[in-house]
Design an enzyme around this catalytic site. Structure first.
Site, mmCIF file in Angstrom:
data_model
loop_
_atom_site.group_PDB
_atom_site.id
_atom_site.type_symbol
_atom_site.label_atom_id
_atom_site.label_comp_id
_atom_site.label_asym_id
_atom_site.label_seq_id
_atom_site.Cartn_x
_atom_site.Cartn_y
_atom_site.Cartn_z
ATOM 1 N N ASN A 212 0.947 -0.953 0.102
ATOM 2 C CA ASN A 212 -0.051 0.384 0.220
ATOM 3 C C ASN A 212 0.682 1.276 0.714
ATOM 4 O O ASN A 212 1.918 1.014 0.019
ATOM 5 C CB ASN A 212 -1.055 -0.017 0.876
ATOM 6 C CG ASN A 212 -0.319 -0.348 2.481
ATOM 7 O OD1 ASN A 212 0.337 1.013 2.905
ATOM 8 N ND2 ASN A 212 -0.343 -0.867 3.216
ATOM 9 N N ASP A 280 -4.482 -5.916 5.094
ATOM 10 C CA ASP A 280 -6.329 -6.925 5.651
ATOM 11 C C ASP A 280 -5.811 -7.625 5.208
ATOM 12 O O ASP A 280 -6.168 -9.111 6.184
ATOM 13 C CB ASP A 280 -6.819 -6.170 5.349
ATOM 14 C CG ASP A 280 -7.215 -4.850 5.632
ATOM 15 O OD1 ASP A 280 -6.835 -4.479 6.674
ATOM 16 O OD2 ASP A 280 -7.999 -4.001 5.077
ATOM 17 N N LYS A 341 -13.579 2.943 15.172
ATOM 18 C CA LYS A 341 -12.840 1.960 15.270
ATOM 19 C C LYS A 341 -12.681 2.690 16.817
ATOM 20 O O LYS A 341 -12.125 1.072 17.057
ATOM 21 C CB LYS A 341 -11.941 3.432 14.528
ATOM 22 C CG LYS A 341 -10.522 2.669 13.313
ATOM 23 C CD LYS A 341 -9.926 2.043 12.532
ATOM 24 C CE LYS A 341 -10.894 1.830 11.544
ATOM 25 N NZ LYS A 341 -10.514 2.600 9.785
ATOM 26 N N LYS A 345 -11.632 -1.239 18.191
ATOM 27 C CA LYS A 345 -10.812 -1.937 18.434
ATOM 28 C C LYS A 345 -10.014 -1.661 20.168
ATOM 29 O O LYS A 345 -9.025 -2.234 20.669
ATOM 30 C CB LYS A 345 -9.672 -1.600 17.461
ATOM 31 C CG LYS A 345 -9.791 -1.162 16.286
ATOM 32 C CD LYS A 345 -8.964 -1.782 15.377
ATOM 33 C CE LYS A 345 -8.957 -1.735 13.613
ATOM 34 N NZ LYS A 345 -8.077 -2.290 12.947
HETATM 35 O O1 C5P Z 1 -8.418 -0.767 10.605
HETATM 36 P P1 C5P Z 1 -7.668 -0.323 9.518
HETATM 37 O O2 C5P Z 1 -6.624 -0.694 8.531
HETATM 38 O O3 C5P Z 1 -8.319 1.266 9.462
HETATM 39 O O4 C5P Z 1 -7.478 0.264 11.434
HETATM 40 C C1 C5P Z 1 -6.155 0.830 11.451
HETATM 41 C C2 C5P Z 1 -5.697 1.367 12.791
HETATM 42 O O5 C5P Z 1 -5.881 0.204 12.738
HETATM 43 C C3 C5P Z 1 -3.941 1.801 12.345
HETATM 44 O O6 C5P Z 1 -4.129 1.365 13.677
HETATM 45 C C4 C5P Z 1 -3.225 0.304 11.916
HETATM 46 O O7 C5P Z 1 -2.051 0.504 12.468
HETATM 47 C C5 C5P Z 1 -4.112 -1.260 13.165
HETATM 48 N N1 C5P Z 1 -4.410 -1.912 12.360
HETATM 49 C C6 C5P Z 1 -3.378 -3.175 13.145
HETATM 50 N N2 C5P Z 1 -3.461 -4.619 12.053
HETATM 51 C C7 C5P Z 1 -4.020 -4.571 10.998
HETATM 52 C C8 C5P Z 1 -5.195 -3.548 10.498
HETATM 53 C C9 C5P Z 1 -4.992 -2.195 10.768
HETATM 54 O O8 C5P Z 1 -2.771 -2.451 14.073
HETATM 55 N N3 C5P Z 1 -4.243 -5.702 10.521
#
Ligand code: C5P
Length: 404
Positions: A212, A280, A341, A345
Site C-alpha cells: 500500500n 488486511d 474504530k 478495537k
Molecule cells: O482497520 P483499519 O486498518 O482502518 O485500522 C487502522 C488502525 O489499526 C491503525 O492504527 C493500524 O495500525 C491498525 N491495524 C493493525 N493491524 C491490522 C490492521 C490495522 O494494527 N491488521
C-alpha cells in the site's frame, strides 16, 4: 532536575520584573543557584537589594565597576553558569541581542557567553506583534535561543493581548525540560513505547507482493518524538524508504504476521502506537515458486485475513499497555468512523486523518489530524508530520504524568 544548576538571571526593565523575586525563590527551593544581573531599566521595578537577598549572592549591575570586575569579570560571570535566563526579556534587550550590542553588563554577558540562553519575553502587545520584534524573535530562535511565553491576557499598560511574561511555574517547567533534554532525559524517561510504522508487504509469490502507499513518515516521526522525550522506543517498521531514526530500537519486518510477532515479542510496554498501514489480507495461496504467466489464464489469489495488531494489543487483560493508540486513515465520515474504530478495537485514542485524494497525506510531509479520545475530539491544524508527532508525544507525556 534543577538541583545544583547555576542560573545567571538577567532582569531587564519591564513591569514583569516584579515576578522575579518569586521566580528566584522557587528556583532556589529546587536546589538551583541563582546569580542576578540587573539592568538599569530593571532596577526601576525591583531593587538590587531584593535580588541579592533572595539569591543569596551579589547582584551585578555595572559593566565598569572596579570592584566587580576585579572580583568577577563579566566574561567569567557569563561563563560560570549552566544557562542564562533573561526574564523579563524586553523588546529592547531582544533587539540588542540580535544586533550583538554590548553597552551594559547584561548585553555584554549575553555576547560573551558560550552557554545556552533562554528568554521570557514581556512587553505590550503591539510591541510584541511588531514586525521588528517578530523578526528579532525568529533570528534569536535560529541562534538556538530558547523562548518561554509570552502568554495572552491583561497587560499592565491596560491593553489586552499577547505579551504577558510566562508565569513562574511555566518558566520553571521550561528550564526543567531544557535540563532534562540536555541530560538525555525527558518526561517519558523510564517508559517503554512500541510503535508500528510503514506498510506491510504480503507475498504473492517469491517475487511479487501486495503493498500500500504508506510511507512510514508519520510512524517514524512518532518514534523519534517519543525517544526525544526520553521514552525507550521499539519501532517495528514495514518496508519503507525512511532512514532508521536515531535513538530507537528498530525491528524491520515485511508482512503483517511478522509485525504481529515482533510486537508481541517486544512487550511489555506502557505505550503502544499503531501507525502502520497493515495489509488486511495475506495471500494464502502464496507458494515457493514464481507464478508462471500462461496466456489466456489469470491466476486466482486466495486471500486470508491478517491479524489485527492494534485490536490484539488493546485486548483487556493484566498485561494490556496503559495507553494504546491507533491511527484511522479514512476517505469519508472521518470522525464518525474513527469513533467507531476506537470502540471496535478497544484502543484509548485514535489519530484520525483524511487520506482522500488531494489531502496529500499519503507520502506527503503534512498531515491534518483529529485526536479522538474518550473525552471528545480535538482537531489540529494542518501540521508537518514531525509536528503532529511532537504534539502527540506531548499529549502522551501529559497522560503519563496524570495516570502512571
Ligand atoms: O482497520 P483499519 O486498518 O482502518 O485500522 C487502522 C488502525 O489499526 C491503525 O492504527 C493500524 O495500525 C491498525 N491495524 C493493525 N493491524 C491490522 C490492521 C490495522 O494494527 N491488521
Amino acid at each position: 532536575m534543577l538541583e545544583n544548576r547555576r542560573i545567571l538571571l538577567i532582569v531587564a526593565g519591564g513591569i514583569a520584573a516584579v515576578k522575579v523575586p518569586d521566580l528566584i525563590r522557587r528556583l532556589r527551593e529546587r536546589g538551583a543557584s541563582v546569580r542576578c544581573i540587573l539592568t538599569k531599566g530593571g532596577s526601576q521595578f525591583v531593587t538590587p537589594l531584593t535580588l541579592a537577598a533572595l539569591s543569596g549572592d551579589k547582584c551585578y549591575q555595572d559593566l565598569f565597576s572596579l570592584t566587580d570586575e576585579a572580583e568577577m569579570g563579566h566574561i567569567r560571570l557569563s561563563r560560570e553558569a549552566d544557562i542564562i535566563l533573561v526574564a523579563p526579556a524586553t523588546a529592547d534587550i531582544m533587539a540588542k541581542m540580535v544586533m550583538g550590542q554590548a553597552d551594559d553588563l547584561a548585553t555584554t554577558a549575553l555576547l560573551a557567553t558560550d552557554k545556552p540562553v533562554m528568554i521570557a519575553p514581556s512587553m505590550n502587545v503591539m510591541m510584541w506583534t511588531h514586525p521588528a520584534t517578530q523578526s528579532n524573535l525568529q533570528i534569536l530562535k535560529t541562534r538556538e535561543v530558547r523562548v518561554v511565553g509570552p502568554s495572552a491576557g491583561d497587560l499592565a499598560c491596560g491593553e489586552v493581548g499577547n505579551g504577558r511574561m510566562a508565569e513562574v511555574p511555566e518558566i520553571i517547567a521550561a528550564l526543567t525540560r531544557f535540563f532534562q533534554k540536555s541530560a538525555g532525559q525527558g518526561p517519558l524517561t523510564g517508559f517503554r513505547a512500541l510503535v508500528t510504522s510503514g506498510p506491510t508487504h504480503e507475498p504473492i509469490d517469491p517475487v511479487r507482493y501486495i503493498a500500500n502507499r504508506s510511507s512510514g513518515k508519520q510512524g517514524h516521526a512518532v518514534a523519534t518524538a517519543l525517544a526525544e522525550l526520553g521514552a525507550s522506543v521499539t519501532l517495528i517498521a514495514g518496508p519503507t524508504n525512511e532512514p532508521d531514526p536515531d535513538g530507537v530500537k528498530i525491528i524491520h519486518v515485511e508482512t503483517a504476521k511478522q509485525m504481529m510477532k515482533a510486537c508481541t515479542e517486544s512487550l511489555p510496554a506502557e505505550i503502544v502506537i499503531c501507525a502502520a498501514a497493515v495489509a488486511d489480507w495475506n495471500v494464502e495461496s502464496a507458494g515457493g515458486q514464481k507464478i508462471k504467466k500462461e496466456s489466456g489464464k489469470t491466476p486466482a489469489l486466495k486471500l486470508a485475513e491478517n491479524p489485527d495488531i492494534l485490536a490484539t494489543l488493546a485486548q483487556p487483560g493484566p498485561s494490556r499497555p496503559s495507553l494504546v493508540i491507533g491511527f484511522a486513515a479514512e476517505t469519508e465520515n472521518l470522525i464518525e468512523n474513527a469513533q467507531l474504530k476506537r470502540a471496535k478495537k478497544n484502543c484509548d485514542w485514535i489519530v484520525a486523518n483524511d487520506v482522500s485524494p488531494g489531502s496529500g497525506a499519503f507520502g506527503g510531509d503534512n498531515n491534518t489530524v483529529h485526536l479522538v479520545t474518550a473525552d471528545g475530539v480535538e482537531s489540529w491544524p494542518t501540521l508537518q508530520k514531525r509536528a503532529v508527532a511532537e504534539r502527540l508525544a506531548e499529549r502522551i507525556s501529559a497522560f503519563v504524568e496524570r495516570n502512571l
